[in-house]
Design an enzyme around this catalytic site. Structure first.
Site, PDB file in Angstrom:
ATOM      1  CE  LYS A  18      -2.985   2.420   3.320  1.00  0.00           C
ATOM      2  NZ  LYS A  18      -2.002   3.532   3.681  1.00  0.00           N
ATOM      3  CG  ASN A  19       2.570   2.581   3.638  1.00  0.00           C
ATOM      4  OD1 ASN A  19       1.568   3.119   3.536  1.00  0.00           O
ATOM      5  ND2 ASN A  19       3.055   1.933   4.640  1.00  0.00           N
ATOM      6  NE  ARG A  63      -0.484  12.103   6.792  1.00  0.00           N
ATOM      7  CZ  ARG A  63      -0.296  13.157   7.412  1.00  0.00           C
ATOM      8  NH1 ARG A  63      -1.625  13.930   7.506  1.00  0.00           N
ATOM      9  NH2 ARG A  63       0.830  13.834   7.466  1.00  0.00           N
ATOM     10  CG  ASP A  94      -4.871   5.397   9.510  1.00  0.00           C
ATOM     11  OD1 ASP A  94      -5.916   5.043   9.273  1.00  0.00           O
ATOM     12  OD2 ASP A  94      -3.751   4.961   9.058  1.00  0.00           O
ATOM     13  CG  ASP A  96       2.200   1.334   9.355  1.00  0.00           C
ATOM     14  OD1 ASP A  96       1.867   2.152   9.859  1.00  0.00           O
ATOM     15  OD2 ASP A  96       2.393   1.525   7.863  1.00  0.00           O
ATOM     16  CG  MET A 125       8.422   6.757  15.164  1.00  0.00           C
ATOM     17  SD  MET A 125       8.582   5.690  13.690  1.00  0.00           S
ATOM     18  CE  MET A 125       8.663   6.687  12.490  1.00  0.00           C
TER      19      MET A 125
END
Length: 438
Positions: free
Chosen positions: A22-23, A97, A121, A322, A344
């Site tokens: 996804k990222n 985002r 998120d 994540d 983070m």
């Protein structure tokens, strides 16, 4: 709003193929704006966030064609830049985002880029300063309309110019955005404290195949020699390492024998060894991960001095944030205790109340730290009804529900669908009792 109904307590068996990352997909898709030539991208995951970005690109005028499962071609030769000032763009851009990463390519190629304040998120404050400070270093003028919550950058008449910059934080999306702006800037750009995650490396390799000149790929010091134009290319997205970690956690929690196929081991970093700290057996079989059934449970390691195991996140090559939610839920059935330290993001541990309601022994020390005392499978989690607050908490609650005795219901599963492709059908294929209900 959809829901999952899960009958937990069943052991799973079989193999599962991880989706495309996804990222990485969010970065790579934005990069198609840097050239008028055709770009082919393979292994694109069919998930909500990625599909939203593809729709945004289509509305911007990118010619998009699906050529097969996970494979698309993109051609940005006739864009409608007026769309950037439309009400539809405010809706499209604010709902995702990852849309922030269209700004760098637009600034580089057309001299201007705009974006409404992005959504995503609800995991705490996530600053955009790194992105815009990088653009300013390249010579762009920045403005922010507080009334419309709209960001804009414009290049000077003679274009962007390369510059040295030391990033305040090693932001992955910030680094990606700056790289995409710098590849067409005049002169040399040096980025120190750059993010160096595998997905960022993939972006750099794709851009280099398009004709960019990026050095230092894989390190935190990147050097970019600007070029006049970029050409088309073909690119394949990596398997999603967060999904791979999710399946490791699922296998352990349900004491199931599961094989995760084609994981690209050399890009997993510390992920396998971090799960091993919880006592989980991870076997490498070629490019697959095999998780044997943990019929006798798994025991948390301790540090050399005997102190409690501490698992925390960090920028790459540290442990990805994540997966901390997955580690936390897996620890609830471990033998021993562990401190989970989420450094983070400031709100990612705020789903633990749902696990506590299921019978987990968790002490939330503060917004960043939680101590988990494992049950060692001597008592199971209890089925319950809950709601998914974000992608990673959602998959963690799903794993908890699959391990619990009884029937659970998870609402707001759109959050899970944002990051996991066709998850209910893929889990059914290895024996999970899960149904999607209205």
């Amino acid at each position: 709003m959809g829901s999952f109904q899960i009958e937990g307590g069943h052991r799973l068996s079989g193999s599962i193929q991880p989706q495309g990352a996804k990222n990485e997909a969010l970065q790579i898709l934005c990069a198609v704006l840097l050239t008028s030539e055709k770009i082919t991208i393979n292994n694109i995951p069919d998930i909500l966030d990625v599909n939203k970005l593809i729709r945004l690109l289509t509305n911007l005028g990118v010619k998009v064609e699906k050529t097969g499962k996970g494979s698309y071609t993109f051609k940005s030769d006739d864009l409608d830049l007026d769309y950037l000032h439309s009400e539809q763009f405010k809706i499209d851009g604010s709902g995702l985002r990852g849309s922030i990463m269209i700004v760098g390519p637009l600034l580089a190629r057309f001299g201007k880029g705009y974006i409404p304040r992005p959504g995503g998120d609800k995991i705490g404050r996530r600053r955009l300063d790194t992105h815009f400070e990088g653009f300013i270093k390249l010579g762009a003028k920045f403005r922010y309309n507080k009334e419309d919550r709209f960001y804009g950058v414009e290049a000077p008449k003679d274009g962007l110019k390369g510059s040295y910059m030391l990033l305040e934080e090693a932001s992955v999306t910030g680094t990606a955005n700056i790289i995409m702006a710098a590849v067409l800037a005049k002169g040399t750009t040096t980025i120190y404290n750059a993010a160096c995650e595998p997905y960022l490396q993939q972006l750099c390799q794709m851009l280099n195949s398009m004709g960019a000149k990026i050095g230092g790929v894989g390190s935190n010091l990147l050097t970019i020699e600007g070029v006049e134009e970029l050409k088309g290319c073909e690119h394949r997205i990596l398997p999603d390492m967060v999904e791979i970690g999710s399946w490791i956690g699922l296998a352990a929690m349900t004491r199931s024998e599961v094989t995760i196929k084609n994981v690209n081991w050399n890009m997993l970093g510390v992920i396998p060894n971090t799960f091993r700290k919880l006592g989980i057996t991870i076997e490498q079989q070629g490019d697959d991960i095999h998780i044997p059934a943990h019929t006798n449970g798994y025991e948390v390691q301790s540090f050399i001095d005997g102190s409690i195991m501490n698992i925390s996140d960090a920028p790459w090559p540290g442990f990805t944030p994540d997966l901390l939610s997955i580690m936390l839920v897996v620890a609830t059935q471990a033998r021993g205790s562990v401190l989970i330290h989420q450094k983070m993001f400031e709100s990612r541990l705020f789903f633990v109340d749902k696990l506590i309601d299921m019978g987990a022994k968790i002490i939330l020390c503060d917004p960043h730290r939680a101590t988990v005392i494992g049950h060692d499978f001597k008592s199971t989690l209890k089925a319950t009804t809950m709601s998914s607050p974000d992608i990673r908490a959602g998959i963690s609650l799903l794993i908890a529900a699959l391990s619990a005795k009884g029937t659970s219901v998870i609402h707001n599963i759109e959050q899970i669908d944002r990051g996991y492709e066709n998850i209910d059908e893929r889990l059914k294929a290895i024996g999970a009792k899960i149904e999607r209900i209205a």
